[in-house]
Design a protein around this motif. Structure first.
Motif: not given
Length: 536
Positions: A337-338, A344-352, A356-364, A367-371
Motif C-alpha cells: 500500500r504505501t 517501513i524498510f531500508a537496506t543497509q550493511d547488506g541487510k534488510l 515496526g509499524r502497524e499489525t500484520i492486518g493493517s490497511w494503512f 512493514a511487510l516485504v514479501a514475494r
C-alpha cells in the motif's frame, strides 16, 4: 512449433494486457494492494518471460494507504501508439457493499523502463479501463460502467469516449456500446481493428468458476456490436475437470509472422475444496481467424500445452532464489500500500531492516516485504535479529494472503521482557479474520542473538521451524492448512478476493516506537511434490 506449458506467468499475475513492439512482447498484470503498482514482464518468444518493471513507483502515481484487501490497482491496459507506451489503470478505494469507488488514470513513457509520467485523471464511472489507438490517430477510452441502482448487479455495460491526449481529458460524446450477454458481469474491455471490423473483447461471468472471454464486432466503433456465434470464445465453466479453471479476462496479440495469440487469466485449484493458492495466473492460447471471427484453437476450454515460437527454460522455474540485500531490495519483492518506503524498510550493511509499524492486518502502514508464491510446494528461510521488550513488538517470517488469512512465526517477548517465539495465525477463524485463540504455546529463547526462521509448504501442509546460533532447525507448532492462503478463503468466497499467496518478512511495533528488525537474507526454494500434478 514447440509446446509451452501454461501458465506462462505462474503465481498471482491476473488480468493480463499484452502488446508487441517490434520483436518484443510485454504483459502488464494487476497488483491490487501490493506496491509498486503493475507488473510488466518482457519476452521475445512468448515462452520465456522476465519481470522488467513496475511503473507506478511514487506517491503522485499511486497511494493505496487505507484501501481494503484486493482493492488498489485493477486490470491495467498496456498499449503502444508507435511513439509511446500508454498504461491505463484503476485505483480502487472501495469495492464491497453498495458502491465502488474506482478512479481511472493514464500514464505514458517513451520506453518500457520509463520514465513514466505523472498520472492523468480520466474518470471514476467504472473500472477495467483500456485505451485504443485507431488508425486515424484518434484515441478511445473504454471502461465498464457502474450503476449502483441495478440489483443484484451493478455492471451496466461498456462505455466509449474519445480521449484527447494533448488536452489530457475525455472529449465529445460518450456511449454505452455493449451491454454484455447472458453470461453477465461484463468488464475487462479491449478494442481492436482488423479488416475494417472493430472487435470488442470483454470478460464476463465474474472472476470465479464461470469466468469467460466474450467477443463482439461492428463495422462502426460506436456499434451496434454483434456477439460471436460461438460465444464464449474462452471459458472453463463447462469443463470442471480441466487443468486451467476460472479462465477469462483476455487480450489479443499478433506475432510478426501473423500468428494470433490470446493471453488470459486462469487458476489451478487444488484440494477437494478447489482452492487457488497461486491466485489468478497468466496463460496463453493460440487462436485463428475464420470468417472474420477469432476462435481459440481447441477451445473454448483453455489448453494446458500451447504452440508458441520459443522454448521455455524450465530450469529457471525450479531454481533456488537466495536473496541478499547489498544492492537494495530485489525486484521480486513487494510491500503493501504505501509509497513512503523509508518509513517501513531500508537496506543497509547488506541487510534488510524493517521498522515496526502497524499489525500484520493493517490497511494503512505495515512493514511487510514479501514475494509471490509461485509453486505449490516450497521452502523459505531467513535469519532475524530483533530485540523486543514486550508482547506488542513482533517480527519474523510470514506466509500471507490478506488480513483474513496468514501464518506468522514471530520473535516477540512476554510481558516480563523474556524473548520468545510465537506463531500467530488467523487460520481457524476464517472467514472472520480474527487471530486464532488460544495461540500455540510459545517457546522461550535467549534475549540476545539471531534466530533462523523457516517454513515448508508441501501442498496444503505448512510446517514452521526455528534454529538458534549453532543449532539445527527444530519444528515449532502444528502442521497448518496452507490451502486457506487462497482466493476462496480471502474473505470472499467468490468474485471478491483477487491476489495470491506471498511469503516474506514482517515487523510490527504497536507500542508506536518503530523498533527495527534486521534480516540477513531470504531464501525461496521450489520443491517438487507428488500432489502438485499441475505444477509447471
Amino acid at each position: 512449433m514447440p509446446l509451452v506449458r501454461n501458465p506462462i506467468l505462474p503465481g498471482f499475475n491476473a488480468d493480463p494486457s499484452i502488446v508487441r513492439v517490434g520483436n518484443n512482447y510485454y504483459i502488464a498484470t494487476s497488483t491490487f494492494e501490493w506496491y509498486p503498482g503493475v507488473q510488466i514482464h518482457h519476452s521475445r518468444d512468448l515462452a520465456n518471460w522476465e519481470l522488467v518493471t513496475r511503473p507506478l513507483t511514487r506517491k503522485s502515481q499511486l497511494d493505496m494507504r487505507g484501501e481494503p484487501d484486493s482493492c488498489g490497482v485493477w486490470a491495467p491496459c498496456l498499449t503502444h501508439d508507435g511513439d509511446r507506451f500508454w498504461l491505463v489503470y484503476t485505483d480502487v478505494k472501495r469495492k464491497d457493499g453498495s458502491f465502488k469507488d474506482t478512479h481511472n488514470y493514464i500514464v505514458s513513457a517513451p520506453s518500457i523502463e520509463g520514465p513514466w509520467s505523472d498520472p492523468v485523471y480520466v474518470n471514476s464511472s467504472g473500472f477495467d479501463p483500456s485505451l485504443f489507438h485507431d488508425d486515424d490517430g484518434k484515441k478511445w477510452f473504454i471502461n465498464m460502467l457502474q450503476d449502483h441502482r441495478r440489483r443484484p448487479r451493478a455492471f451496466a455495460g461498456i462505455v466509449l469516449q474519445e480521449f484527447d491526449s494533448s488536452a489530457g481529458k475525455l472529449v465529445g460524446p460518450k456511449k454505452n456500446i455493449f451491454l454484455g450477454t447472458d453470461l453477465d458481469l461484463v468488464e475487462g474491455p479491449h478494442l481492436y481493428k482488423r479488416n475494417g471490423w472493430y472487435y470488442l473483447l470483454t470478460a464476463e461471468g465474474g472472476t470465479a468458476y464461470h469466468h469467460a472471454c466474450t467477443l463482439a464486432r461492428s463495422r462502426d466503433i460506436w456499434g451496434p456490436y454483434d456477439v460471436h456465434p460461438e460465444n464464449p470464445i474462452l471459458s472453463s465453466k463447462d469443463a470442471p475437470f480441466a487443468a486451467l479453471q476460472r479462465a477469462g479476462h483476455g487480450d489479443i496479440v499478433e506475432t510478426p509472422e501473423g500468428r494470433t495469440y490470446l493471453v488470459h487469466l486462469a487458476s489451478r485449484p487444488t484440494t477437494q475444496e478447489r482452492r487457488c493458492v497461486l491466485g489468478r495466473e497468466t496463460a496463453i492460447q493460440e487462436a485463428i481467424w475464420r470468417d472474420d471471427w477469432l476462435f481459440v484453437k481447441k477451445g473454448p476450454v483453455p489448453s494446458l500445452h500451447v504452440d508458441v515460437p520459443g522454448v521455455r527454460d524450465d530450469s529457471r522455474y525450479w531454481a533456488e532464489h537466495r536473496y541478499t540485500f547489498e544492492n537494495g531490495l530485489h525486484k521480486d519483492f513487494q510491500w503493501l500500500r504505501t509509497p513512503e518506503t523509508e518509513r517501513i524498510f531500508a537496506t543497509q550493511d547488506g541487510k534488510l531492516t524493517l521498522f515496526g509499524r502497524e499489525t500484520i492486518g493493517s490497511w494503512f502502514e505495515q512493514a511487510l516485504v514479501a514475494r509471490r508464491q509461485t509453486h505449490f510446494s516450497y521452502d523459505a528461510e531467513t535469519v532475524v535479529d530483533f530485540s523486543p521488550t514486550d508482547e506488542r513488538q513482533f517480527a519474523g517470517l510470514t506466509a500471507y494472503y490478506c488480513r483474513y488469512n496468514f501464518f506468522y512465526l514471530t520473535v516477540t517477548a512476554h510481558s516480563d521482557g523474556q524473548r520468545e517465539l510465537l506463531i500467530i495465525t488467523s487460520e481457524a477463524s476464517w472467514p472472520d479474520g480474527k487471530i486464532n485463540m488460544p495461540l500455540a504455546d510459545p517457546v522461550q529463547i535467549p534475549n540476545e542473538g539471531k534466530v533462523k526462521l523457516a517454513l515448508t509448504i508441501r501442498g496444503r501442509q505448512l510446517q514452521f521451524f526455528y534454529g538458534l546460533d549453532g543449532e539445527g532447525l527444530k519444528k515449532i507448532g502444528p502442521v497448518y492448512d496452507a490451502s486457506i492462503l487462497s482466493d476462496e478463503c480471502g474473505g470472499h468466497q467468490a468474485h471478491g478476493s483477487f491476489t495470491g499467496a506471498f511469503v516474506g518478512m514482517a515487523c510490527s511495533d504497536i507500542n508506536g516506537t518503530a523498533l527495527p528488525a534486521s534480516f540477513d537474507y531470504f531464501i525461496y526454494r521450489p520443491a517438487q511434490h507428488v500432489t502438485d500434478r499441475y505444477d509447471v
